[in-house]
Write an enzyme that holds these catalytic residues in place. Structure first.
Site, PDB file in Angstrom:
ATOM      1  N   TRP A   1       4.487  47.134 -15.168  1.00 13.10           N
ATOM      2  CA  TRP A   1       5.030  47.865 -16.317  1.00 13.10           C
ATOM      3  C   TRP A   1       4.038  48.934 -16.784  1.00 13.10           C
ATOM      4  CZ3 TRP A   1       3.803  48.826 -21.408  1.00 13.10           C
ATOM      5  CH2 TRP A   1       4.852  49.238 -22.234  1.00 13.10           C
TER       6      TRP A   1
ATOM      7  N   ASN B   1      12.431  48.011 -15.439  1.00 11.62           N
ATOM      8  CA  ASN B   1      12.943  46.988 -16.363  1.00 11.62           C
ATOM      9  C   ASN B   1      14.282  47.412 -16.929  1.00 11.62           C
ATOM     10  OD1 ASN B   1      10.510  48.318 -17.833  1.00 11.62           O
ATOM     11  ND2 ASN B   1      11.439  47.349 -19.571  1.00 11.62           N
ATOM     12  N   ASP B   2      14.474  47.429 -18.232  1.00 10.75           N
ATOM     13  CA  ASP B   2      15.811  47.531 -18.818  1.00 10.75           C
ATOM     14  C   ASP B   2      16.734  48.591 -18.199  1.00 10.75           C
ATOM     15  OD1 ASP B   2      14.080  46.232 -20.487  1.00 10.75           O
ATOM     16  OD2 ASP B   2      14.536  47.409 -22.262  1.00 10.75           O
TER      17      ASP B   2
ATOM     18  N   PHE C   1      11.020  54.825 -24.006  1.00  8.87           N
ATOM     19  CA  PHE C   1      11.532  53.457 -24.061  1.00  8.87           C
ATOM     20  C   PHE C   1      13.064  53.465 -24.008  1.00  8.87           C
ATOM     21  CE2 PHE C   1       8.035  50.421 -25.803  1.00  8.87           C
ATOM     22  CZ  PHE C   1       7.164  50.840 -24.812  1.00  8.87           C
TER      23      PHE C   1
HETATM   24  C1  FRU Z   1      12.895  45.227 -23.527  1.00  7.71           C
HETATM   25  C2  FRU Z   1      11.908  46.296 -23.974  1.00  7.71           C
HETATM   26  C3  FRU Z   1      12.534  47.251 -24.953  1.00  7.71           C
HETATM   27  C4  FRU Z   1      11.709  48.488 -24.786  1.00  7.71           C
HETATM   28  C5  FRU Z   1      11.450  48.484 -23.316  1.00  7.71           C
HETATM   29  C6  FRU Z   1      10.132  49.069 -22.926  1.00  7.71           C
HETATM   30  O1  FRU Z   1      12.607  44.712 -22.274  1.00  7.71           O
HETATM   31  O2  FRU Z   1      10.761  45.687 -24.515  1.00  7.71           O
HETATM   32  O3  FRU Z   1      12.576  46.750 -26.270  1.00  7.71           O
HETATM   33  O4  FRU Z   1      12.386  49.636 -25.209  1.00  7.71           O
HETATM   34  O5  FRU Z   1      11.507  47.140 -22.897  1.00  7.71           O
HETATM   35  O6  FRU Z   1      10.008  49.153 -21.539  1.00  7.71           O
END
Ligand code: FRU
Length: 637
Positions: free
Chosen positions: A223, A198-199, A255
């Site tokens: 996830w 993800n991010d 995170f």
């Molecule tokens: C955004 C988020 C962040 C967090 C991360 C966890 O997509 O929810 O706020 O740090 O993904 O994977």
């Protein structure tokens, strides 16, 4: 004694072998009815089918005589068929599946605690092929298997047979297609070699390398187990994935966060020739067994070898828990006051700013509430109209949230004063989130990367893709200061054959000038004149990017209000195998969306409905793939 040990061993190994050979069959669909399975809708009938149903092509690949076949009453019937709960007693769940490729709509699902934890669709084929899920993470838990048909159009059915739990699957869980050669692998967008992403995190440029860290689950395609994956590129286009950089520990899973080059060694971490690279991340307490009962805190890690390896700071956290699930620290250098500033997400729509002389001691500056925004703040200086950094009294600071909405304001090192009004929206597509810009990018460039959240990649060993990097510019317009996004110019490194047209009149149902161009990867620039058309635009592999002159909207997997200027629409579109990124109004409006086009449609079209339109110019540039060379593939875990 010796003998006893020997026979004990024999018994054990025999037991293990016997278990491996003997699968737990959840269902073979050989009976006249579905037993304890519960059917809804009209697609399943009273019991399993015996082969093909009336009007259906030949069906093969199933075992025995019976199978589940939702072609009952043709494609238009829908429903679900759900198994009774069973214990996940083995490492793998295998089954045979055929039918439609509609992800989430003609598919099977594995449910645990009523949540869908696995899903896979058919492949637009009447042949049932074996498929395997690795279910070791669910072992010992209760689960249910659900067969779903919610699709009424073409290939609106699914075929399933022989659902079994096994320790020795007949084929590997993710298929045997070599990495990066899979059917749905994006060809010039970053994906993890394997598993979930993800991010974007820790975007920093140092000595020729663009570092891209990312939220990563090294252990699965969903996830979880948040870890910072790591890839490096010299050109924002070709990426090489290395070892994971930050792994979960007793303070929590890892995170999102950011990274900077500490040019003046304010942190004191320098130990050799390289400037220290410093990352700030969130330790997400309570997200793993190890960190149970702990709160979310902000922590630091540094690298003294140009980003190759990372060391967690011994005195973490550097910022204690403030509120809720506070997270996602983004750090920037404020040159006039010579200190660091951190934008942090607190909770709901609340954010904060902190400052530090050394990246270790942080002092609270200000809170900021931004309706419509949450998570992943970014905060960075920009000059107006490309003015010179430092000397420009016009410089502003731009704040963005995860969804890309932005505020423009002034920042004196202590207070951010945004211009009045709501956070401004740029993105109108379905899949653009968790945006972050590069720290220390060369030539004062401001390059943003987003996660194309929620795309679907059925049966792939990886999940999710990044958007193509974008360059941001702040410009003065008649309406005020606005952000403009364009694909990073490095896309040109992939440019291949170019096809160009100009001054074409488009009539409804008329010839398609693009009939001779087929493919999956394009960089398209088009300038249309609306003329008398009701709608006009591009059709890319069956997906319409259509401007509606009556609604005054651009509809392209999402919908953006858009006024034409002098009746003219200019579009730029990046087309990859599983995504479309559309830029309109010179990049003030973007629509970034994932799609799963049919494998047999690689066609492009320009079209108009309800009147004539004009193509002033159209340039379709074929793109070359930018996949890692095979010898540079690194395992993600
Ligand atoms: C955004 C988020 C962040 C967090 C991360 C966890 O997509 O929810 O706020 O740090 O993904 O994977």
């Amino acid at each position: 004694m010796g003998k006893l040990t020997y026979s004990f061993l024999v018994v054990c190994s025999f037991a293990a072998a016997a278990r491996a050979a003997d699968d737990d069959v959840v269902a073979d669909f050989e009976s006249a009815d579905y037993g304890g399975w519960v059917a809804t809708g009209d697609a399943f009938g009273a019991g399993p089918a015996r082969g093909a149903l009336p009007g259906q092509m030949a069906v093969d690949g199933y075992l025995g005589r019976g199978l589940v076949n939702t072609y009952l009453n043709g494609d238009r019937s829908t429903g679900t068929l759900t198994s009774p709960p069973f214990e996940v007693s083995r490492d793998y769940l295998t089954f045979l599946i055929g039918g439609g490729a509609h992800a989430g709509r003609t598919c099977v699902e594995l449910l645990a605690d009523d949540r869908v934890v696995r899903t896979v669709a058919g492949e637009d084929s009447e042949h049932l092929a074996p498929f395997t899920w690795d279910v070791r993470d669910l072992k010992g838990r209760q689960a249910r298997f659900r067969i779903v048909d919610q699709e009424t159009g073409g290939w609106g059915h699914v075929n399933v047979d022989q659902v079994s739990l096994t320790d020795a699957p007949a084929q590997p869980p993710v298929g045997d297609v070599p990495l990066y050669q899979e059917a749905y692998r994006p060809q010039f967008h970053f994906t993890a070699a394997r598993n979930w992403l993800n991010d974007p995190n820790g975007l920093v440029y140092y000595k020729g390398d663009y570092h891209l860290f990312f939220q990563h689950n090294p252990r699965g395609v969903n996830w979880g187990n948040m870890t910072w994956g790591h890839a490096v590129s010299q050109d924002l286009v070709h990426w090489r994935q290395g070892a994971d950089a930050l792994k979960p520990d007793a303070t929590g899973t890892m995170f999102s966060g950011s990274a900077v080059v500490d040019w003046d060694n304010t942190s004191g971490f320098r130990s050799g020739d390289e400037k220290p690279l410093v990352a700030l991340y969130t330790a997400a307490g309570g997200t793993s067994a190890e960190s149970k009962g702990k709160a979310f805190t902000q922590c630091l890690a540094y690298s003294t070898d140009a980003g190759r390896t990372w060391i967690k700071y011994a005195q973490n956290p550097v910022l204690k828990h403030v509120r809720g699930e506070n997270r996602d620290p983004k750090v920037a250098w404020h040159a006039p006051t010579k200190r660091w500033v951190m934008a942090l997400y607190l909770d709901k729509e609340d954010f904060a700013f902190y400052a530090s002389p050394d990246l270790k001691r942080w002092e609270h500056l200000q809170d900021l509430k931004v309706p419509g925004c949450s998570e992943c703040p970014d905060f960075f200086p920009m000059t107006i109209d490309g003015g010179k950094a430092g000397s420009d009294a016009d410089a502003r600071w731009v704040w963005t949230a995860a969804n890309g909405r932005y505020l423009v304001g002034t920042f004196d090192g202590t207070h951010f004063v945004p211009e009045p009004g709501e956070a401004r929206r740029v993105e109108f597509g379905r899949n653009y989130y968790a945006v972050q810009t590069y720290s220390d990018a060369p030539d004062g460039r401001r390059i943003q990367v987003g996660w194309m959240n929620g795309g679907r990649y059925p049966r792939m060993p990886f999940n999710q893709q990044m958007a193509f990097p974008r360059e941001l510019r702040l410009k003065r317009t008649d309406e005020g200061l606005r952000l403009f996004n364009t694909p990073a110019r490095e896309i040109e490194l992939l440019h291949g054959k170019r096809h160009e047209w100009s001054n074409l009149t488009l009539d409804p149902g008329g010839d398609n000038p693009l009939a001779s161009v087929e493919g999956e990867l394009f960089d398209i620039e088009a300038e249309f004149e609306a003329g008398t058309a009701r709608t006009f635009g591009l059709d890319i592999r069956g997906e319409r990017l259509a401007y509606s002159t009556t609604e005054r909207k651009l509809n392209a997997l999402g919908s953006a209000p858009l006024e034409l200027k002098d009746g003219v629409l200019r579009l730029r579109v990046l087309v990859d195998r599983t995504s479309l990124e559309t830029f309109a109004r010179d990049g003030q409006v973007t629509l970034s969306s994932c799609f799963l086009p049919p494998a047999d449609n690689k066609r492009l079209r320009v079209f108009t409905d309800g009147g004539s339109a004009k193509v002033r110019s159209l340039r379709v540039t074929e793109l070359k793939p930018a996949l890692p060379a095979l010898e540079t593939q690194d395992r993600a875990d």
